[in-house]
Motif scaffolding. Structure first.
Motif, short mmCIF file in Angstrom:
data_model
loop_
_atom_site.label_atom_id
_atom_site.label_comp_id
_atom_site.label_asym_id
_atom_site.label_seq_id
_atom_site.Cartn_x
_atom_site.Cartn_y
_atom_site.Cartn_z
N PHE A 142 0.84 -1.20 0.00
CA PHE A 142 0.00 0.00 0.00
C PHE A 142 0.88 1.26 0.00
O PHE A 142 0.61 2.21 -0.74
CB PHE A 142 -0.92 -0.01 1.22
N CYS A 143 1.90 1.25 0.82
CA CYS A 143 2.77 2.43 0.91
C CYS A 143 3.55 2.67 -0.37
O CYS A 143 3.78 3.83 -0.75
CB CYS A 143 3.74 2.28 2.09
N LEU A 144 3.98 1.61 -1.04
CA LEU A 144 4.67 1.79 -2.32
C LEU A 144 3.75 2.47 -3.33
O LEU A 144 4.16 3.38 -4.05
CB LEU A 144 5.13 0.43 -2.86
N GLY A 145 2.49 2.01 -3.38
CA GLY A 145 1.54 2.64 -4.30
C GLY A 145 1.26 4.08 -3.92
O GLY A 145 1.18 4.97 -4.78
N LEU A 146 1.11 4.33 -2.63
CA LEU A 146 0.81 5.68 -2.16
C LEU A 146 1.98 6.62 -2.43
O LEU A 146 1.78 7.79 -2.79
CB LEU A 146 0.51 5.63 -0.66
N PHE A 147 3.20 6.11 -2.30
CA PHE A 147 4.37 6.96 -2.54
C PHE A 147 4.44 7.42 -3.99
O PHE A 147 4.92 8.53 -4.28
CB PHE A 147 5.66 6.24 -2.16
N LEU A 148 3.96 6.60 -4.93
CA LEU A 148 3.93 7.03 -6.33
C LEU A 148 3.09 8.29 -6.50
O LEU A 148 3.39 9.14 -7.34
CB LEU A 148 3.38 5.91 -7.22
N SER A 149 2.03 8.41 -5.70
CA SER A 149 1.20 9.62 -5.75
C SER A 149 1.92 10.81 -5.12
O SER A 149 1.69 11.96 -5.52
CB SER A 149 -0.13 9.37 -5.03
N PHE A 150 2.77 10.55 -4.16
CA PHE A 150 3.47 11.62 -3.45
C PHE A 150 4.69 12.12 -4.21
O PHE A 150 5.09 13.28 -4.06
CB PHE A 150 3.92 11.14 -2.06
N PHE A 151 5.33 11.26 -5.00
CA PHE A 151 6.66 11.54 -5.55
C PHE A 151 6.74 12.92 -6.19
O PHE A 151 7.62 13.73 -5.86
CB PHE A 151 7.04 10.46 -6.58
N SER A 152 5.84 13.21 -7.13
CA SER A 152 5.92 14.47 -7.88
C SER A 152 5.43 15.67 -7.09
O SER A 152 5.54 16.82 -7.56
CB SER A 152 5.11 14.36 -9.18
N VAL A 190 8.95 -4.00 -10.86
CA VAL A 190 8.45 -3.38 -12.09
C VAL A 190 7.28 -2.46 -11.77
O VAL A 190 7.21 -1.32 -12.27
CB VAL A 190 8.02 -4.46 -13.10
N PHE A 191 6.35 -2.91 -10.95
CA PHE A 191 5.19 -2.08 -10.59
C PHE A 191 5.63 -0.74 -10.04
O PHE A 191 5.12 0.31 -10.45
CB PHE A 191 4.33 -2.80 -9.54
N PHE A 192 6.58 -0.76 -9.12
CA PHE A 192 6.97 0.48 -8.45
C PHE A 192 7.85 1.36 -9.34
O PHE A 192 7.53 2.52 -9.58
CB PHE A 192 7.70 0.16 -7.14
N ILE A 215 10.20 5.81 -12.91
CA ILE A 215 11.05 6.21 -14.05
C ILE A 215 10.38 7.26 -14.93
O ILE A 215 11.00 8.29 -15.24
CB ILE A 215 11.47 4.97 -14.86
N PRO A 216 9.11 7.08 -15.36
CA PRO A 216 8.49 8.15 -16.16
C PRO A 216 8.38 9.47 -15.41
O PRO A 216 8.51 10.54 -16.01
CB PRO A 216 7.09 7.59 -16.48
N ARG A 217 8.17 9.41 -14.11
CA ARG A 217 8.10 10.64 -13.33
C ARG A 217 9.45 11.34 -13.29
O ARG A 217 9.52 12.58 -13.33
CB ARG A 217 7.62 10.33 -11.90
N VAL A 218 10.52 10.58 -13.23
CA VAL A 218 11.86 11.16 -13.25
C VAL A 218 12.14 11.78 -14.61
O VAL A 218 12.60 12.93 -14.71
CB VAL A 218 12.93 10.09 -12.92
N LEU A 219 11.85 11.05 -15.68
CA LEU A 219 12.10 11.56 -17.03
C LEU A 219 11.28 12.82 -17.31
O LEU A 219 11.72 13.72 -18.02
CB LEU A 219 11.78 10.48 -18.07
N SER A 220 10.08 12.88 -16.74
CA SER A 220 9.22 14.05 -16.94
C SER A 220 9.65 15.24 -16.10
O SER A 220 9.18 16.36 -16.31
CB SER A 220 7.76 13.69 -16.61
#
Length: 423
Positions: free
Chosen positions: A86-96, A347-349, A354-359
């Motif tokens: 759950f936290c891995l998925g939630l962190f994807l929302s927080f990253f940017s 891969v999921f995480f 990676i796309p967020r970094v490239l963007s």
């Protein structure tokens, strides 16, 4: 632990491969239709990716459980893994959305990557189980406080998500498997589908009117917006395809996996297992199509008909692979897919990171007015890859396949070094 099924690893690998391709086109305006989700009702191959993975979660729970007893250690292990996913998925929302000391550009990206490294170290590493649990609880608590604590940068961070739904389904099906037999699981899964159908078709929507299955006005959408206002899918803002109510039938997708896993681990001959699995697959697909007449197949709503239809197809794919690999013993071709299948959470995480970094990396636009900056991802696609193709749809697919190749290299290295990362 029960014996490992290569056919399941191959199915998982196929699912991850298709997920990587459909999530990463070069240009969303030019994509082959089977690689897009259905506009609303209906089902494309892309719509089968997520339920297939949830189905695999259920099968894997059976295969990975050596001692079927619900004790405090088992509960803590399940809760820890649930929170970590759950936290891995939630962190994807927080990253940017992460901000620090007024930094911008590459310095801010550096801070985000450092925080990512800390999160990965805490949630992917294998260390003392009690510490794993407390670290997962702490990370979850911090992110919830940021999301709901009045902090401006995080007031619209998305709470639902793919990994979050996987975590919830894993939690429920794991507890069900340890506490009940397959008959109880089947009845429970069917009751969930019937209850969800009843809720969606019988309950009026406050402030809107009668029950319906349309975008933004159905009961699931109303509940999402009522309970999580401002924290939903950015594209819709008022409802979420991985929302609260639609997670209920997703549990039945995981239960379908439990039932298949139980069949595959009993003492029947492999031929009989394959036959029974095929019969069950056809029955589920037919029942799903029949239910579709009154409760349309729809991924965003995760309708009951969609659960049966998608689980039936996932089961049919598994039985074909099982018969070829485990019954006939034809397995020399499987390595490529196994490489993708043994590290799914990596891969999921990171395919989200990676796309967020490239963007986040901006460079001058050689073809734009005043050389307005564009992202590194856009630059690579528009000025390096796309000119090689006359058809923009093929160029868009080529970008996805290039990204898939990058992942193959990463996963091949991990495979050769026998590195398997589990949360």
């Amino acid at each position: 632990m029960k014996s490992r099924l290569i056919s399941l690893d191959v199915l998982r690998g196929l699912t991850i491969i298709l997920m990587t391709i459909v999530n990463n086109p070069g240009d969303w305006g030019h994509v082959y239709s089977p690689l897009l989700h259905a506009e609303w009702h209906g089902c494309t191959p892309t719509d089968l990716v997520f339920p297939t993975f949830l189905f695999i979660v259920g099968v894997s729970v059976v295969l990975a459980t050596s001692n079927k007893s619900l004790n405090i250690n088992a509960i803590q292990k399940i809760l820890t893994r649930t929170l970590r996913i759950f936290c891995l998925g939630l962190f994807l929302s927080f990253f940017s959305k992460i901000q620090a000391f007024g930094l911008e550009g590459l310095p801010l990206l550096g801070v985000r990557l450092i925080i990512t490294a800390i999160i990965v170290a805490l949630l992917f590493r294998d260390y003392d189980r009690r510490l794993q649990f407390y670290s997962a609880v702490s990370i979850f608590t911090i992110m919830m406080l940021l999301a709901f604590g009045g902090f401006a940068h995080y007031e619209n961070v998305r709470i639902p998500g793919v990994l979050q739904r996987i975590a919830i389904v894993y939690l429920i099906v794991s507890l069900l498997y340890l506490k009940t037999n397959w008959k109880t699981q089947a009845v429970f899964g069917l009751i969930v589908l019937l209850v969800y159908w009843a809720l969606m078709t019988l309950i009026p929507i406050p402030g809107i009117g009668g029950p319906n299955f349309e975008k933004g006005t159905n009961l699931a959408a109303w509940l999402d917006n009522y309970l999580l206002p401002g924290h939903l899918w950015a594209t819709s803002k008022t409802w979420d395809p991985e929302g609260i109510l639609s997670t209920l039938p997703a549990i039945s997708t995981g239960i379908a996996g439990l039932l298949v896993g139980t069949l595959l681990t009993n003492h029947l001959s492999k031929d009989k297992k394959a036959l029974y699995l095929l019969i069950g697959s056809v029955f589920a697909v037919v029942l799903g199509l029949l239910w579709n007449i009154v409760f349309p197949i729809n991924k965003s709503l995760w309708t009951s008909s969609y659960v049966l239809y998608a689980a039936g197809i996932a089961s049919a794919c598994l039985v074909v692979l099982y018969y070829i690999i485990d019954v006939l013993g034809i397995s020399g071709w499987t390595k490529f897919f196994v490489i993708f299948g043994v590290n799914p959470m990596v891969v999921f995480f990171f395919s989200g990171i990676i796309p967020r970094v490239l963007s986040s990396i901006l460079i001058d636009n050689p073809g734009g007015p005043d050389h307005d900056p564009i992202t590194l991802q856009t630059y690579f696609y528009q000025f390096i890859l796309s000119p090689l193709f006359s058809n923009p749809v093929n160029a868009s697919l080529a970008y996805a396949l290039t990204y898939l190749t990058l992942w193959y290299v990463i996963l091949y290295i991990l495979y050769r070094k026998k590195l398997v990362f589990r949360v």
